[in-house]
Enzyme design. Structure first.
Site, PDB file in Angstrom:
ATOM      1  N   ALA A 157      46.250  86.387  55.873  1.00  0.00           N
ATOM      2  CA  ALA A 157      45.009  86.629  56.604  1.00  0.00           C
ATOM      3  C   ALA A 157      44.521  88.053  56.389  1.00  0.00           C
ATOM      4  O   ALA A 157      43.319  88.301  56.216  1.00  0.00           O
ATOM      5  CB  ALA A 157      45.202  86.347  58.089  1.00  0.00           C
ATOM      6  N   TYR A 158      45.443  89.000  56.407  1.00  0.00           N
ATOM      7  CA  TYR A 158      45.102  90.399  56.141  1.00  0.00           C
ATOM      8  C   TYR A 158      44.482  90.541  54.750  1.00  0.00           C
ATOM      9  O   TYR A 158      43.426  91.163  54.585  1.00  0.00           O
ATOM     10  CB  TYR A 158      46.361  91.245  56.257  1.00  0.00           C
ATOM     11  N   SER A 159      45.125  89.945  53.756  1.00  0.00           N
ATOM     12  CA  SER A 159      44.627  90.045  52.387  1.00  0.00           C
ATOM     13  C   SER A 159      43.256  89.393  52.257  1.00  0.00           C
ATOM     14  O   SER A 159      42.372  89.919  51.571  1.00  0.00           O
ATOM     15  CB  SER A 159      45.619  89.389  51.421  1.00  0.00           C
ATOM     16  N   SER A 161      41.000  89.084  54.609  1.00  0.00           N
ATOM     17  CA  SER A 161      39.997  89.926  55.274  1.00  0.00           C
ATOM     18  C   SER A 161      39.611  91.111  54.409  1.00  0.00           C
ATOM     19  O   SER A 161      38.441  91.516  54.369  1.00  0.00           O
ATOM     20  CB  SER A 161      40.515  90.392  56.635  1.00  0.00           C
ATOM     21  N   LYS A 162      40.573  91.677  53.707  1.00  0.00           N
ATOM     22  CA  LYS A 162      40.285  92.808  52.835  1.00  0.00           C
ATOM     23  C   LYS A 162      39.541  92.366  51.573  1.00  0.00           C
ATOM     24  O   LYS A 162      38.744  93.132  51.014  1.00  0.00           O
ATOM     25  CB  LYS A 162      41.581  93.533  52.472  1.00  0.00           C
TER      26      LYS A 162
END
Length: 253
Positions: A157-159, A161-162
């Protein structure tokens, strides 16, 4: 006089880690720095004190991101703090959070919060900040090398979003280009910050594994990321825009 003398910068998440490194570096170059924090006012004040001790000028701005009206509230606080024309020259969208969980267990609420802080907040900070940003200004978004590799799938999810932030960087460069405002993203790899301390520091095997990912054989520092941001903020980078800059120490080679 530094290369950013007379400029005003806002660094989100500027109280700790990479954000603090960026805030201090811009301050040393002569910029007046707004050090944004979400909850840790003490850390933000310490960053301001460090900038002032080095001869710079800075102030804190407290505003939780990822909540309705966050961007508008932050800019209102900024306008009050700077007075005058409220002008801005450099916006660094650094604030971000990660959710390290397997794909099968990541909940909807946590997913939404990651995107609210990492992708939505920078969008509206730039949208509402564009009228304050002077022609020839800079927007610098802090991304991650994980948008180009699947080495840490539990950060999916972090990746994601980035990756959205990277697309935003590319497209916004076209929107603001006529005003000579450059928009770029920098992509760190593993960096020695307090956020990574739990698994990285004090564990020789973890440190060696992280260092082995880099072609340069080491773990990054906030200062090394901040140096690249300072270049993008300077006049020397006036012809660089819409670009994704790898600052992983060669971890993607």
């Amino acid at each position: 006089m530094g290369v950013l003398a007379g400029k005003t910068a806002l660094v989100t998440g500027g109280s700790r880690g990479i954000g603090r490194g960026i805030a201090e570096r811009l301050g040393r170059e002569g910029a007046r720095v707004a050090v944004h924090y979400g909850s840790n006012e003490t850390a933000a004040k310490e960053t301001v004190a460090a900038i002032e001790a080095a001869g710079g000028e800075a102030f804190t701005l407290g505003q939780e991101l990822g909540v309705p009206g966050d961007a508008a509230a932050l800019w209102e606080a900024f306008d009050t703090a700077v007075g005058g024309d409220g002008g801005l020259d450099i916006l660094v969208n650094n604030a971000g959070i990660a959710a390290s969980k397997p794909f099968a267990t990541l909940g909807e609420e946590e997913y939404d919060r990651v995107f609210a802080i990492n992708a939505k907040a920078p969008f509206f900070l730039a949208q509402l900040g564009a009228e304050r940003l002077r022609d020839g200004g800079r927007i610098i978004n802090v991304s991650t090398g994980l948008t180009r590799t699947a080495v840490m799938p539990d950060l999916i999810a972090y990746s994601m979003s980035k990756a959205a932030l990277d697309v935003f960087t590319r497209d916004l460069s076209k929107v603001l280009g006529p005003r000579r405002i450059t928009v770029n993203s920098v992509a760190p790899g593993i960096v020695d910050t307090d956020i990574n301390a739990a698994w990285l520091r004090g564990d020789e095997q973890a440190w060696a594994g992280a260092a082995a990912l880099s072609a340069l054989g080491g773990v990054g520092t906030p200062a090394e990321i901040a140096d690249v941001v300072a270049f993008l903020a300077s006049e020397d980078a006036r012809w660089v825009t819409g670009h994704w800059i790898d600052v992983t120490g060669g971890s993607l080679t």
